[in-house]
Design a protein around this motif. Structure first.
Motif: not given
Length: 260
Positions: A30, A34, A152, A155-161, A163-164
């Motif tokens: 990730q 980014r 993770i 809820k995989p989208d924890l890595l996108d916002g 919250s990461f």
């Protein structure tokens, strides 16, 4: 001859490495995605700064588990600063994170300037002492790593916002305590970089393979030749990543020639 004493030292060190790898391989991909390579160094350095503050302030040092929650507070605060910078300085984020890292490193040096044991503490925080990790030290990192990986997975989208950044801070805090800043950076970036150009489905599994091979050979090298464990593992991780990267490049080149 089978050396039981050596195995009793290497086994918890290897398990510590596996715990660090369990979360860092996922988060490292990730970080690369980014394009914020310095974030791991910055957060790790801020966590180390928290550990230094705990060490030099004897009132804080005497509080229960101050060596854990003080670096965690600093790391979470650092994550908050970087999350804020991500919204304000998108085009210059990497540069700002690099400056944040340098300021944290300089702050650590200034705080320890007059401490007679400062140089040793700074070396320990940077290079780590993975060979001297005990089983009791692994309990909390194991629980936190399992919870974060479960979160993770659910809820995989924890890595996108945003919250990461806070997940990242919690992971880094415990990893710095176990293996040091240099090895934290290497474990995050090198396996991810090794597989960055790989397009197959087993990308994550192969990245774990890069890390496991690096830790096994690094620990063996350190134990066999009495070398600093952190430095030895960083070197073998780099070699492992390079070999995987070269192999993948050849496979991609062969596939390209076949499809022509």
């Amino acid at each position: 001859m089978f050396d039981i004493e050596l195995v009793s030292i290497l086994l918890p060190a290897f398990v510590a490495g596996l715990l660090v790898l369990s979360t860092h391989v996922v988060l490292g991909q990730q970080v690369l995605k980014r394009g914020i390579i310095f974030i791991d160094l910055a957060i790790a350095q801020v966590a180390a700064l928290g550990a230094i503050v705990s060490h030099i302030d004897h009132d804080i040092e005497q509080l229960p588990f101050s060596h854990v929650w003080m670096p965690a507070l600093f790391a979470l605060a650092g994550a908050g600063v970087i999350a804020w910078m991500a919204t304000k300085f998108k085009g210059e984020l990497e540069a700002f994170i690099g400056c944040f890292y340098v300021l944290s490193a300089v702050g650590a040096m200034l705080l320890l300037a007059n401490d007679p044991h400062g140089a040793e503490l700074l070396k320990q925080l940077m290079s780590g002492q993975i060979l001297w990790v005990s089983w009791s030290q692994l309990l909390l990192p194991a629980i936190v790593s399992a919870l974060i990986l479960a979160a993770i997975a659910i809820k995989p989208d924890l890595l996108d916002g945003i919250s990461f950044y806070f997940l990242f801070a919690m992971v880094i805090t415990l990893s710095v305590e176990l293996v040091g800043v240099y090895l934290v950076f290497s474990t995050l970036i090198l396996p991810a970089l090794a597989l960055n150009k790989y397009l197959g489905k087993a990308k994550l599994a192969l990245a774990y393979g890069v890390g496991v091979i690096g830790y096994i050979f690094g620990l063996a090298l350190s134990a066999s030749y009495d070398l600093p464990s952190g430095a030895a593992i960083v070197a073998t991780l780099a070699i492992s990543a390079l070999l995987f990267r070269m192999t993948i490049s050849r496979i991609n080149q062969s596939n390209a020639e076949v499809t022509r």
